[in-house]
Design a protein around this motif. Structure first.
Motif, PDB file in Angstrom:
ATOM      1  N   ARG A  62       6.937  -7.052 -12.194  1.00  0.00           N
ATOM      2  CA  ARG A  62       8.010  -6.341 -11.497  1.00  0.00           C
ATOM      3  C   ARG A  62       8.017  -6.728 -10.029  1.00  0.00           C
ATOM      4  O   ARG A  62       7.131  -7.440  -9.564  1.00  0.00           O
ATOM      5  N   ASP A  63       9.038  -6.275  -9.318  1.00  0.00           N
ATOM      6  CA  ASP A  63       9.174  -6.526  -7.875  1.00  0.00           C
ATOM      7  C   ASP A  63       9.298  -8.010  -7.529  1.00  0.00           C
ATOM      8  O   ASP A  63       8.773  -8.462  -6.517  1.00  0.00           O
ATOM      9  N   THR A  64      10.012  -8.771  -8.354  1.00  0.00           N
ATOM     10  CA  THR A  64      10.296 -10.158  -8.008  1.00  0.00           C
ATOM     11  C   THR A  64      11.383 -10.177  -6.943  1.00  0.00           C
ATOM     12  O   THR A  64      12.044  -9.168  -6.685  1.00  0.00           O
ATOM     13  N   LYS A  65      11.596 -11.321  -6.317  1.00  0.00           N
ATOM     14  CA  LYS A  65      12.596 -11.419  -5.255  1.00  0.00           C
ATOM     15  C   LYS A  65      13.983 -11.041  -5.758  1.00  0.00           C
ATOM     16  O   LYS A  65      14.723 -10.322  -5.090  1.00  0.00           O
TER      17      LYS A  65
ATOM     18  N   GLU B  45      14.762  -9.139  -8.348  1.00  0.00           N
ATOM     19  CA  GLU B  45      14.799  -7.698  -8.639  1.00  0.00           C
ATOM     20  C   GLU B  45      14.951  -6.886  -7.353  1.00  0.00           C
ATOM     21  O   GLU B  45      15.756  -5.958  -7.292  1.00  0.00           O
ATOM     22  N   LEU B  46      14.167  -7.213  -6.352  1.00  0.00           N
ATOM     23  CA  LEU B  46      14.225  -6.475  -5.091  1.00  0.00           C
ATOM     24  C   LEU B  46      15.600  -6.600  -4.439  1.00  0.00           C
ATOM     25  O   LEU B  46      16.128  -5.627  -3.898  1.00  0.00           O
TER      26      LEU B  46
ATOM     27  N   ARG C  57      18.040  -4.431  -6.520  1.00  0.00           N
ATOM     28  CA  ARG C  57      17.774  -3.011  -6.293  1.00  0.00           C
ATOM     29  C   ARG C  57      18.237  -2.572  -4.909  1.00  0.00           C
ATOM     30  O   ARG C  57      18.769  -1.465  -4.743  1.00  0.00           O
ATOM     31  N   SER C  58      18.069  -3.426  -3.923  1.00  0.00           N
ATOM     32  CA  SER C  58      18.513  -3.100  -2.567  1.00  0.00           C
ATOM     33  C   SER C  58      20.026  -2.919  -2.531  1.00  0.00           C
ATOM     34  O   SER C  58      20.536  -1.971  -1.918  1.00  0.00           O
TER      35      SER C  58
ATOM     36  N   HIS D 113      20.982   0.332  -4.444  1.00  0.00           N
ATOM     37  CA  HIS D 113      20.596   1.527  -3.688  1.00  0.00           C
ATOM     38  C   HIS D 113      21.511   1.738  -2.478  1.00  0.00           C
ATOM     39  O   HIS D 113      21.894   2.867  -2.177  1.00  0.00           O
TER      40      HIS D 113
ATOM     41  N   VAL E 176      12.839   2.337 -12.162  1.00  0.00           N
ATOM     42  CA  VAL E 176      12.360   0.961 -12.115  1.00  0.00           C
ATOM     43  C   VAL E 176      11.222   0.766 -13.114  1.00  0.00           C
ATOM     44  O   VAL E 176      10.321   1.609 -13.213  1.00  0.00           O
TER      45      VAL E 176
ATOM     46  N   ASP F 165      13.909  -3.644 -16.345  1.00  0.00           N
ATOM     47  CA  ASP F 165      13.673  -3.761 -14.907  1.00  0.00           C
ATOM     48  C   ASP F 165      14.337  -2.617 -14.141  1.00  0.00           C
ATOM     49  O   ASP F 165      13.765  -2.080 -13.208  1.00  0.00           O
TER      50      ASP F 165
END
Length: 82
Positions: free
Chosen positions: A7-10, A12-13, A16-17, A20, A28, A41
């Motif tokens: 998780r928290d790959t580039k 994905e981040l 999500r940004s 949000h 998540v 994810d």
């Protein structure tokens, strides 16, 4: 495959940004439904939507995909069915 992040790959981040910042709220890295062993994810629980963010390796991006050096036959055979 040990070096691949769960998780928290580039990508994905980044997604999500954006979600949000648009006021969307989500869970998540969680199971989309009870009894399902896979983990999505991003999950919008109320809308019952699961999002899976696959990287370049899994979809075979022609620009970034690198064939593994070991067990090549396995990966070539498996890619034929995607």
């Amino acid at each position: 495959m040990v070096a691949n992040k769960r998780r928290d790959t580039k990508s994905e981040l980044a997604l999500r940004s954006i979600l949000h910042s648009r006021g969307l709220r989500f869970r998540v890295d969680c199971s989309p439904m009870k009894g399902v062993r896979s983990r999505a994810d991003i999950v919008f629980t109320k809308a019952k939507i699961a999002v899976f963010v696959d990287g370049c390796f899994w979809h075979g991006c022609p620009e970034h995909f690198i064939m593994p050096k070991t067990n090549t036959d396995y990966w070539l055979f498996g890619r034929a069915f995607r």
